[in-house]
Design a protein around this motif. Structure first.
Motif, short mmCIF file in Angstrom:
data_model
loop_
_atom_site.label_atom_id
_atom_site.label_comp_id
_atom_site.label_asym_id
_atom_site.label_seq_id
_atom_site.Cartn_x
_atom_site.Cartn_y
_atom_site.Cartn_z
N GLY A 100 0.45 -1.25 0.38
CA GLY A 100 -0.05 0.18 -0.27
C GLY A 100 0.69 1.13 -0.16
O GLY A 100 2.31 1.15 0.02
N LEU A 101 0.54 2.58 -0.23
CA LEU A 101 1.47 4.00 -0.20
C LEU A 101 0.13 4.36 0.88
O LEU A 101 -0.96 4.75 0.90
N PHE A 102 0.99 5.16 1.26
CA PHE A 102 0.80 6.15 2.28
C PHE A 102 1.32 7.74 2.77
O PHE A 102 2.31 8.04 2.10
N PRO B 148 3.37 9.71 -3.15
CA PRO B 148 3.30 10.63 -4.32
C PRO B 148 3.51 11.97 -3.58
O PRO B 148 2.45 11.70 -2.72
N GLY B 149 4.19 12.31 -2.77
CA GLY B 149 3.72 13.78 -2.08
C GLY B 149 3.46 13.83 -0.86
O GLY B 149 3.67 14.32 0.35
N ASP C 299 17.27 11.15 -6.24
CA ASP C 299 16.17 12.42 -6.83
C ASP C 299 14.80 13.01 -6.74
O ASP C 299 13.92 14.21 -7.01
N GLU C 300 14.34 11.80 -6.17
CA GLU C 300 12.69 11.50 -6.20
C GLU C 300 12.44 11.85 -5.02
O GLU C 300 11.19 12.40 -4.90
N ALA D 41 11.89 12.94 5.27
CA ALA D 41 12.42 13.15 3.65
C ALA D 41 11.51 13.30 2.92
O ALA D 41 9.65 12.59 3.03
N LYS D 42 10.64 14.01 1.98
CA LYS D 42 9.07 14.34 0.99
C LYS D 42 9.44 13.87 -0.11
O LYS D 42 10.61 14.07 -0.74
N ARG D 43 8.37 12.57 -0.99
CA ARG D 43 8.38 12.49 -2.54
C ARG D 43 7.89 13.02 -2.81
O ARG D 43 6.78 13.53 -2.80
N HIS D 44 8.44 13.43 -4.04
CA HIS D 44 7.46 14.42 -5.23
C HIS D 44 6.53 13.30 -6.08
O HIS D 44 6.88 12.24 -6.24
#
Length: 209
Positions: free
Chosen positions: A105-107, A136-137, A175-176, A206-209
């Protein structure tokens, strides 16, 4: 592992069983400081223990899931969610991250706080799995002990405590990602004998683009 060595679950179940509560039930101070400003969404806490961070998130509107290798810890976390009236937004699962990996899953937020163990632990694989679970985000927050407590016996923490550089290398951000916090933080605590002390934590957000 030989037949005489305990499994990770046995090791941690035994440790949790030594006292009615292992932890305070309160949120980790770093989590509170860095996550409070974020809009509630979905969260995953890896190695959630008795659920303090998950419960804090749920009370603030997050839908938070916690996993831990200890069935004793998960039972306590589940009971605490019921006691605090957040069972709709807080869920818990016994899971051995070493064997079963990070949940799918994505969180919007993935927490990995104090993923240390005296037993075998492939921390790099777990942290990279944690990064893969960030939408993402979304953000990944990793907090770990940078050094043992100054009052600890020299043999009490014989396992390796990853440094900030170790943690960054394990995560291998590309760089993502945008690294928002990367530091060693000191926090004031009270030692078992009642005297003031200081603990050092590795903190990476860290933040994911």
């Amino acid at each position: 592992m030989t037949d005489l060595e305990p499994t990770a679950q046995q090791l941690w179940d035994s440790r949790y069983a030594e006292k009615p509560l292992m932890w305070s039930g309160r949120v980790n101070a770093v989590v509170a400081e860095l996550i409070e400003p974020l809009e509630p969404a979905t969260a995953l806490d890896l190695g959630c223990g008795e659920g303090g961070d998950v419960l804090w998130l749920a009370e603030r509107g997050w839908h938070a899931a916690g996993v831990d290798v200890s069935a004793v810890a998960i039972e306590r976390a589940t009971r605490a969610a019921d006691d605090r009236g957040v069972t709709v937004r807080a869920s818990f699962e016994r899971r051995d991250l070493q064997v079963d990996g990070v949940p799918t899953g994505l969180f919007a937020l993935v927490l990995a706080s104090y993923l240390h163990s005296p037993g075998e632990l492939d921390r790099r694989s777990i942290l990279r799995g944690a990064a893969d679970a960030v939408a993402p985000g979304g953000r990944l927050l990793v907090v770990g002990h940078a050094a043992p407590p100054p009052w600890a016996d020299e043999h009490a923490h014989h396992h390796h405590l990853p440094s900030l550089d170790d943690t960054r290398a394990d995560l291998a951000f590309d760089d993502e990602w945008t690294i928002e916090v990367s530091e060693v933080r000191a926090r004031e605590v009270v030692a078992p004998d009642g005297t003031p002390g200081e603990l050092l934590d590795v903190v990476v957000l860290a933040k994911r683009h």
